[in-house]
Design a protein around this motif. Structure first.
Motif, short mmCIF file in Angstrom:
data_model
loop_
_atom_site.label_atom_id
_atom_site.label_comp_id
_atom_site.label_asym_id
_atom_site.label_seq_id
_atom_site.Cartn_x
_atom_site.Cartn_y
_atom_site.Cartn_z
N ASP A 21 64.06 2.08 70.70
CA ASP A 21 65.23 1.90 71.76
C ASP A 21 64.88 2.18 73.09
OD1 ASP A 21 67.78 2.51 73.20
OD2 ASP A 21 68.26 1.09 71.68
N LYS A 22 65.01 1.11 73.92
CA LYS A 22 64.58 1.21 75.40
C LYS A 22 65.37 2.40 75.99
CE LYS A 22 62.61 -3.17 75.97
NZ LYS A 22 62.73 -4.56 76.78
N GLU A 23 66.73 2.54 75.52
CA GLU A 23 67.53 3.56 76.43
C GLU A 23 67.55 4.78 75.89
OE1 GLU A 23 69.36 2.26 79.35
OE2 GLU A 23 68.30 0.54 79.08
N LYS A 24 67.73 4.93 74.65
CA LYS A 24 67.77 6.08 73.95
C LYS A 24 66.54 6.62 73.43
CE LYS A 24 72.38 4.96 72.20
NZ LYS A 24 73.30 4.71 71.06
N ASN A 25 65.37 6.01 73.34
CA ASN A 25 64.19 6.51 72.95
C ASN A 25 64.11 7.04 71.63
OD1 ASN A 25 62.45 5.76 75.08
ND2 ASN A 25 63.00 7.54 76.39
N ASN A 26 65.07 6.51 70.66
CA ASN A 26 65.06 6.74 69.45
C ASN A 26 64.45 5.68 68.34
OD1 ASN A 26 67.45 5.31 69.84
ND2 ASN A 26 68.00 5.60 67.76
N LEU A 27 63.81 6.22 67.41
CA LEU A 27 63.08 4.97 66.38
C LEU A 27 64.35 4.21 65.93
CD1 LEU A 27 60.17 4.38 65.37
CD2 LEU A 27 60.74 5.79 63.41
N VAL A 28 64.16 2.93 66.11
CA VAL A 28 65.00 2.04 65.35
C VAL A 28 64.61 1.85 64.06
CG1 VAL A 28 65.79 -0.41 65.71
CG2 VAL A 28 65.80 1.04 67.77
N ASN A 29 63.14 1.18 63.95
CA ASN A 29 62.63 0.96 62.79
C ASN A 29 61.09 1.15 62.59
OD1 ASN A 29 62.70 -0.45 60.10
ND2 ASN A 29 61.49 -2.02 61.29
N TYR A 30 60.55 1.27 61.55
CA TYR A 30 58.85 1.23 61.54
C TYR A 30 58.62 0.40 60.17
CZ TYR A 30 58.50 4.76 57.66
OH TYR A 30 58.62 5.49 56.58
N SER B 105 61.38 -8.07 71.98
CA SER B 105 61.38 -7.65 73.35
C SER B 105 62.55 -6.78 73.87
CB SER B 105 61.57 -8.93 74.37
OG SER B 105 62.68 -9.79 73.71
N GLN B 106 63.79 -6.86 72.92
CA GLN B 106 64.66 -5.76 73.15
C GLN B 106 64.26 -4.49 73.03
OE1 GLN B 106 64.06 -7.81 70.55
NE2 GLN B 106 65.36 -7.04 68.74
N ASN B 107 63.41 -4.19 72.40
CA ASN B 107 62.83 -2.79 72.05
C ASN B 107 61.31 -2.54 72.48
OD1 ASN B 107 64.33 -3.45 69.04
ND2 ASN B 107 64.98 -1.70 70.39
N ILE B 108 61.18 -1.27 72.61
CA ILE B 108 59.72 -0.67 72.99
C ILE B 108 58.92 -1.07 71.66
CG2 ILE B 108 58.35 1.17 73.44
CD1 ILE B 108 60.34 2.16 75.13
N CYS B 109 57.88 -1.53 71.65
CA CYS B 109 57.15 -2.15 70.50
C CYS B 109 55.56 -1.25 70.37
CB CYS B 109 56.86 -3.58 70.32
SG CYS B 109 56.01 -3.93 68.69
N LEU B 110 55.50 -0.46 69.52
CA LEU B 110 54.40 0.21 69.60
C LEU B 110 53.36 -0.03 68.20
CD1 LEU B 110 55.31 3.86 70.75
CD2 LEU B 110 54.17 1.77 72.20
N LEU B 111 52.12 -0.18 68.27
CA LEU B 111 51.28 -0.18 66.88
C LEU B 111 50.36 1.00 66.65
CD1 LEU B 111 50.46 -2.63 65.24
CD2 LEU B 111 48.51 -3.14 66.45
N SER B 112 50.43 1.54 65.42
CA SER B 112 49.73 2.62 65.29
C SER B 112 48.98 2.44 63.96
CB SER B 112 50.60 3.67 64.77
OG SER B 112 50.12 5.08 64.57
N LEU B 113 47.88 3.28 63.99
CA LEU B 113 46.82 3.24 62.68
C LEU B 113 47.16 4.57 62.03
CD1 LEU B 113 43.52 2.23 64.67
CD2 LEU B 113 45.18 0.60 63.38
#
Length: 271
Positions: free
Chosen positions: A217-226, A196-204
């Motif tokens: 990251d919700k504030e910086k819009n950078n990828l934290v992890n995949y 919940s602390q991040n935007i979580c997206l699911l990709s195929l």
């Protein structure tokens, strides 16, 4: 309005083009530039992702070429062309007289779109390498075919141009080697709550034959992890509801593979 629409490739004599049609009447609502058979158009690069908000439909349309044709590639930068764009279409103006705006330019093959609040994200096929995860911002230029971290098919040359591009936007992340991303959506509720602390997206993905969880990251819009979850099949589409959102029940969701199978997936004991 209870009508069905499709983004389809069409042929007229020796010319090919992409068209958004109303399926029942086969009426063309939007049509792309006609391309000669001599240019070897490849409509696997048609994009075709869509998302809604309250008033608009957003539709991604790619460049219909695989190995590279400079004239076709440059249509991504031509604001008179729908190719290589994300369009914004007013929902109440879909039929009979469609109204649309070019929302962003410079895309190669954006096959995934997801919208969460005011933020929109896209997954896009690069050339040989250089698949992208992008945040989509109105009026921005995503640089194709001037720049990509991928390379040209055949000779392996880079896409690096000294051209000054107005309003350019680089990807959040670029995948090298390619994973061939297809659909993109918001994570199922049980995963989304866990992150919940991040935007979580699911990709195929097609080439990587996997599910991917992207944390942004919700504030910086950078990828934290995949996180890559190997399935072992070319995964094409999520099952969606009528509003274009992920359809799930009891935290199960559905995926269509290129083998024309429907897979039911559930993260039963996630973490």
């Amino acid at each position: 309005n209870e009508k069905a629409y499709g983004l389809v490739s069409m042929v007229d004599k020796n010319f090919y083009y992409l068209s958004l049609i109303e399926l029942e009447t086969q009426k063309n609502l939007i049509s792309g530039k006609c391309l000669s058979i001599d240019q070897s158009p490849d409509f696997n690069g048609s994009g075709g992702a869509y998302v809604y908000d309250n008033k608009n439909l957003y539709l991604s349309i790619g460049i219909p070429v695989f190995f590279g044709d400079d004239k076709i590639d440059m249509l991504a930068q031509d604001k008179r062309s729908i190719y290589g764009k994300i369009l914004r279409i007013k929902k109440e103006k879909l039929f009979p007289n469609i109204e649309y705006q070019i929302y962003t330019v410079g895309h190669r093959n954006p096959q995934g779109l997801a919208k969460i609040g005011k933020d929109m994200f896209s997954t896009e096929h690069g050339p040989q390498g250089g698949d992208e995860l992008n945040i989509i911002i109105e009026n921005m230029n995503y640089e194709w075919p001037y720049r990509s971290l991928g390379t040209r098919y055949g000779d392996g040359k880079s896409y690096k141009s000294d051209k000054i591009i107005d309003n350019f936007k680089s990807p959040i992340y670029s995948f090298i080697p390619s994973i061939a991303p297809s659909s993109l959506t918001l994570c199922p509720e049980n995963i989304k709550l866990f992150y919940s602390q991040n935007i979580c997206l699911l990709s195929l993905s097609l080439r990587a034959q996997s599910l991917y969880i992207f944390l942004i990251d919700k504030e910086k819009n950078n990828l934290v992890n995949y996180e890559q979850i190997k399935i072992g099949k070319r995964l094409r589409h999520f099952g969606l509801d009528y509003n274009g959102n992920l359809f799930y029940d009891n935290n199960s969701f559905y995926v269509i593979s290129d083998e024309l199978e429907i897979l039911k997936i559930n993260f039963k004991s996630f973490r």
